[in-house]
Design a protein around this motif. Structure first.
Motif, mmCIF file in Angstrom:
data_model
loop_
_atom_site.group_PDB
_atom_site.id
_atom_site.type_symbol
_atom_site.label_atom_id
_atom_site.label_comp_id
_atom_site.label_asym_id
_atom_site.label_seq_id
_atom_site.Cartn_x
_atom_site.Cartn_y
_atom_site.Cartn_z
ATOM 1 N N ILE A 236 -10.799 -29.943 63.743
ATOM 2 C CA ILE A 236 -11.877 -28.536 63.484
ATOM 3 C C ILE A 236 -10.983 -27.080 63.171
ATOM 4 O O ILE A 236 -10.028 -26.800 63.728
ATOM 5 C CB ILE A 236 -12.768 -28.691 64.610
ATOM 6 N N LYS A 237 -11.132 -27.012 61.371
ATOM 7 C CA LYS A 237 -10.351 -26.222 61.763
ATOM 8 C C LYS A 237 -11.384 -24.916 61.125
ATOM 9 O O LYS A 237 -12.683 -24.839 61.089
ATOM 10 C CB LYS A 237 -10.146 -26.256 59.763
ATOM 11 N N THR A 238 -11.651 -23.568 62.113
ATOM 12 C CA THR A 238 -11.671 -22.432 62.897
ATOM 13 C C THR A 238 -11.260 -21.219 62.756
ATOM 14 O O THR A 238 -9.184 -21.089 62.246
ATOM 15 C CB THR A 238 -12.527 -22.358 63.761
ATOM 16 N N GLY A 239 -11.090 -20.238 63.721
ATOM 17 C CA GLY A 239 -10.134 -18.738 63.356
ATOM 18 C C GLY A 239 -9.434 -19.509 64.724
ATOM 19 O O GLY A 239 -10.204 -20.200 65.176
ATOM 20 N N ILE A 240 -9.086 -18.299 65.065
ATOM 21 C CA ILE A 240 -8.013 -18.212 66.093
ATOM 22 C C ILE A 240 -8.915 -17.140 67.510
ATOM 23 O O ILE A 240 -9.046 -17.027 68.399
ATOM 24 C CB ILE A 240 -6.881 -18.121 66.372
ATOM 25 N N TYR A 241 -9.565 -16.174 66.377
ATOM 26 C CA TYR A 241 -10.331 -15.114 66.837
ATOM 27 C C TYR A 241 -11.286 -14.848 66.462
ATOM 28 O O TYR A 241 -11.668 -15.264 65.194
ATOM 29 C CB TYR A 241 -8.881 -13.971 66.556
ATOM 30 N N GLY A 242 -12.140 -13.911 66.841
ATOM 31 C CA GLY A 242 -13.714 -13.572 66.431
ATOM 32 C C GLY A 242 -14.122 -14.324 67.267
ATOM 33 O O GLY A 242 -14.254 -15.662 67.058
ATOM 34 N N ARG A 243 -15.431 -13.942 67.745
ATOM 35 C CA ARG A 243 -16.157 -14.886 68.641
ATOM 36 C C ARG A 243 -17.343 -15.534 67.822
ATOM 37 O O ARG A 243 -17.351 -16.413 67.806
ATOM 38 C CB ARG A 243 -17.660 -13.652 69.446
ATOM 39 N N GLU A 244 -17.586 -15.188 66.109
ATOM 40 C CA GLU A 244 -18.365 -16.687 65.377
ATOM 41 C C GLU A 244 -17.232 -17.825 65.408
ATOM 42 O O GLU A 244 -17.586 -18.597 64.878
ATOM 43 C CB GLU A 244 -18.536 -16.101 63.751
ATOM 44 N N ARG A 245 -15.436 -17.654 65.794
ATOM 45 C CA ARG A 245 -14.981 -18.810 65.375
ATOM 46 C C ARG A 245 -15.500 -18.783 66.938
ATOM 47 O O ARG A 245 -15.118 -20.406 67.060
ATOM 48 C CB ARG A 245 -13.326 -18.299 64.761
ATOM 49 N N LEU A 246 -14.834 -18.470 68.134
ATOM 50 C CA LEU A 246 -14.066 -18.938 70.011
ATOM 51 C C LEU A 246 -15.618 -19.524 69.939
ATOM 52 O O LEU A 246 -15.551 -20.666 70.474
ATOM 53 C CB LEU A 246 -14.401 -17.838 70.447
ATOM 54 N N MET B 192 -7.668 -31.815 67.305
ATOM 55 C CA MET B 192 -7.579 -30.539 67.524
ATOM 56 C C MET B 192 -7.457 -29.527 67.049
ATOM 57 O O MET B 192 -7.751 -29.873 65.739
ATOM 58 C CB MET B 192 -5.774 -31.561 67.126
ATOM 59 N N PRO B 193 -7.351 -28.765 66.568
ATOM 60 C CA PRO B 193 -8.089 -27.145 66.005
ATOM 61 C C PRO B 193 -7.033 -26.799 65.435
ATOM 62 O O PRO B 193 -5.549 -27.161 65.678
ATOM 63 C CB PRO B 193 -7.882 -26.114 67.544
ATOM 64 N N ILE B 194 -7.201 -26.256 63.935
ATOM 65 C CA ILE B 194 -6.417 -25.727 63.331
ATOM 66 C C ILE B 194 -6.762 -24.113 62.893
ATOM 67 O O ILE B 194 -8.188 -23.995 62.885
ATOM 68 C CB ILE B 194 -6.849 -26.519 61.816
ATOM 69 N N GLY B 195 -5.809 -24.102 63.554
ATOM 70 C CA GLY B 195 -6.145 -22.438 63.434
ATOM 71 C C GLY B 195 -5.892 -21.313 62.307
ATOM 72 O O GLY B 195 -4.356 -21.216 62.149
ATOM 73 N N ASN B 196 -6.542 -20.236 62.104
ATOM 74 C CA ASN B 196 -6.275 -19.497 60.522
ATOM 75 C C ASN B 196 -4.955 -18.334 61.642
ATOM 76 O O ASN B 196 -5.663 -17.195 61.949
ATOM 77 C CB ASN B 196 -7.093 -18.973 60.130
#
Ligand code: 2PG
Ligand code: MG
Length: 409
Positions: free
Chosen positions: A384-394, A140-144
């Protein structure tokens, strides 16, 4: 696997800072990996580049890479990286350290090529070894969602003391989870606009909304969007970043907490907001403080994850210590904290044996590299912990979605 060419270069990360990229060409094709970079780093992380700086690491690579040309590597499992590791170590013996970011990128690009050489994708190659080839369970994603702390260092004035306010879906599929997180992130924006006078759209390092609200005001917002979208909420407190000489120094609102107060405060927040995930709630050397929080939540029969990041830095010695002292029930895996994929595998196996939940995590400075997604699925990370926004995260989220589609064919 026959090496036709290895090339090193510097590319810019999401903070416009230089990072290393390695390109490897074999008869199977060309493979590229670039390294991420942290800002709120744990003290025990390996140094990312040579002590003389990244340019020096690059100079060393310009000598080292041609030495790999026309060499044959037989890599059937992660441990087979040993030959490459040995060559690097021998070279370092004469010229000084490459740094963890270099070894991370080098080993990862060799694993990618080795996977292709074996007719597999990277996640498959790892899953076959670590998980006996069983169909992996999607993470599951963990989004900042909303940011504070050192990652919001570019704003002057007030900001929340905690570094990351996170959203954690509980959906049947990864792709659905990504959509839900994005909707909640957009709703959080509207609530920030309502709650904070003069608020305007600004994002910090990993793409979360910036704000000058307090920790608790932000948690109120998170609680309300989480309720609406059926999400769980999490925090990366990154407590070491505001810990000075024995005290936690809060700026918004100004307050000093000692160790006991800090643990109490975290426990209270967990209860009050029903928090599911707390990363680095205490400073990185306070194993007993972590333990105190874990004990308290277990007493309440709560399933909250008490997560080590700076505490453990993907380092086997610290992971063992954290587990044996009962300091955590979950941990962050960031391969470049340790700069060795063999070590990452050891850590993963240890976590599996001890039922420690694994969160594969991006760094605050990221590139357009999606290797993290393959590592998370292949090694069997639950999140998986990433951002919710931003191309490097997406790009990392998209890669997990791609793997999910492939698995459901
Ligand atoms: C963290 C990370 C990623 P950094 O603290 O978990 O969010 O930050 O990469 O700056 O260490
Ligand atoms: Mg962290």
């Amino acid at each position: 696997m026959f090496v036709r060419e290895v090339m090193a270069s510097l590319v810019k990360n999401s903070r416009k800072k230089k990072t290393v990229q390695i390109e490897l060409e074999t008869y199977e094709g060309k493979f590229v990996v670039s390294a991420p970079s942290g800002k709120s780093k744990g003290k025990s992380e390996v140094q990312d580049y040579n002590s003389k700086g990244i340019e020096h690491s690059l100079k060393m690579l310009k000598v080292f890479c041609p030495m790999l040309k026309h060499k044959n590597f037989l890599i059937k499992k992660i441990e087979d990286l040993k030959l490459l590791v040995e060559l690097m170590k021998r070279f370092e013996g004469r010229y000084g350290k490459f740094g963890g970011n270099v070894s991370y990128a080098m080993e990862s690009v060799f694993l990618k090529a080795a996977a292709a050489d074996n007719g597999k994708e990277l996640w498959q190659f790892i899953n076959d070894e670590v998980n006996g080839g069983l169909k992996p369970k999607m993470p599951m994603p963990i989004g900042n969602c909303i940011g504070g702390g050192v990652h919001s260092g570019m704003i002057k004035g007030k900001k929340p003391d905690f570094q990351e306010f996170l959203l954690i879906p509980r959906e049947k599929t990864f792709s659905r989870a990504v959509t839900v997180n994005f909707r909640a992130y957009e709703d959080a924006k509207e609530l920030l606009r309502k709650k904070e006078k003069g608020w305007r759209v600004r994002r910090s390092d990993e793409g979360p909304w910036m704000t000058s609200l307090t920790n608790e005001e932000v948690l109120e917002i998170l609680k309300s969007v989480a309720k609406k979208h059926g999400l769980r909420i999490g925090l990366d407190i990154a407590a070491s970043s505001f810990y000075e000489r024995g005290y936690y120094k809060y700026k918004n609102k100004e307050l000093i907490r000692d160790k006991v107060d800090q643990a109490d405060y975290i426990e209270r927040l967990i209860k009050k907001f029903g928090i599911f995930y707390v990363e680095d709630g205490m400073q990185e050397e306070d194993f007993s403080g972590f333990k105190e929080i874990l004990n308290a939540i277990e007493k309440n029969k709560s399933k909250t994850l008490i997560v080590g990041d700076d505490l453990t830095t993907t380092n086997m010695r610290l992971v063992r210590r954290a587990v044996s002292s009962g300091a955590m029930n979950a941990m962050i895996v960031k391969p470049n904290q340790i700069g060795s994929m063999i070590e990452v595998k050891n850590v993963v196996q240890f976590c599996k044996q001890h039922n420690i939940v694994m969160i594969f995590s991006h760094r605050s400075g990221e590139t357009m590299d999606d290797t993290l997604a393959d590592y998370c699925v292949g090694f069997g990370g639950q999140f998986i912990k990433t951002g919710i926004y931003g191309r490097e995260r997406l790009i990392k989220l998209r890669r997990v979605m791609e793997i999910e589609r492939e698995l459901n064919k």
